[in-house]
Design a protein around this motif. Sequence first.
Motif, PDB file in Angstrom:
ATOM      1  N   PHE A 183      66.531  -3.002 100.187  1.00  0.00           N
ATOM      2  CA  PHE A 183      66.055  -4.210 100.853  1.00  0.00           C
ATOM      3  C   PHE A 183      66.939  -5.401 100.489  1.00  0.00           C
ATOM      4  O   PHE A 183      67.364  -6.175 101.362  1.00  0.00           O
ATOM      5  CB  PHE A 183      64.608  -4.471 100.444  1.00  0.00           C
ATOM      6  N   PRO A 212      56.315  -6.602 101.153  1.00  0.00           N
ATOM      7  CA  PRO A 212      57.030  -5.402 100.699  1.00  0.00           C
ATOM      8  C   PRO A 212      56.726  -4.973  99.277  1.00  0.00           C
ATOM      9  O   PRO A 212      56.595  -3.778  98.994  1.00  0.00           O
ATOM     10  CB  PRO A 212      58.508  -5.785 100.858  1.00  0.00           C
ATOM     11  N   THR A 259      56.604  -0.714 102.820  1.00  0.00           N
ATOM     12  CA  THR A 259      57.819  -1.168 102.136  1.00  0.00           C
ATOM     13  C   THR A 259      59.058  -0.564 102.789  1.00  0.00           C
ATOM     14  O   THR A 259      60.086  -1.247 102.938  1.00  0.00           O
ATOM     15  CB  THR A 259      57.781  -0.775 100.642  1.00  0.00           C
ATOM     16  N   TRP A 279      59.925  -2.578 105.884  1.00  0.00           N
ATOM     17  CA  TRP A 279      60.619  -3.819 105.509  1.00  0.00           C
ATOM     18  C   TRP A 279      62.080  -3.530 105.164  1.00  0.00           C
ATOM     19  O   TRP A 279      62.993  -4.238 105.607  1.00  0.00           O
ATOM     20  CB  TRP A 279      59.935  -4.463 104.302  1.00  0.00           C
TER      21      TRP A 279
END
Length: 245
Positions: free
Chosen positions: A159, A200, A225, A228
């Motif tokens: 991420f 997230p 999550t 994301w």
Amino acid sequence: MSTAAVLRSEWIKIRTLRGTAWSLLAVFLLTAGFAIAANAATGDSEADSADFDPLFSVFLGLNLGQIAAISFGTMAMSSEYQGGVIRASLTAVPNRSLFYAAKLANVAGLALAMGLVTTFVSFLGGSAFLGDAALSLGDGDALLACLGGAVYLALMTLFAAGLTAVLRSGLAVLSILIPFILIVSMVLGETSGTVADYLPDRAGQQILYVDPPSDLAPLAGLGVTALWTGAAVVAGWWCLRRRDA
């Protein structure tokens, strides 16, 4: 260059990048070290408390460890945008999608490997001080939490890497994500009800509980999550393909 050659070149870059080894080591030390120290200090004295969760208690340090994981993902990607390195990288590997995928594969692989070591040591080390309240690794919730916690750390690393590809600045990403996780997410969790459960960090951490505090099931939270992370990775890929080096 072949896919194998690109993967190897990205592995060499990450391995030799100053600070990456320390940030990965920090994932382990902060997560496992804090969990073991905290449980050694309290033992099973809180086992009778209504809000005691024998599983999350051994993963208390993950909130700190994820900061190091985010730093690792940010550092690995932001190094390309320092001193024009990205131009040399794309000259060597004109296929931008291949270059991006190879970098993320190395980042994810290292984060997952360290995450697995970290979560299992954290669980075993922390549980050693819980006495009769401790769960065994053979318990389904415990094994799922160890594996899911490692996946969660890898997802948060990716991420951060994807967001760094969008912003092209490690400082900007860390300035956004670290306060968000340490402050904003916690405040929203206290005031926004179920809305905050889909952030997230909060969503992914449901996997670490015997009795998750939100309505999200553990695997569903990890899936949120992952969504994301997928959005950040795709956004980073799109920016890398569309922008000038």
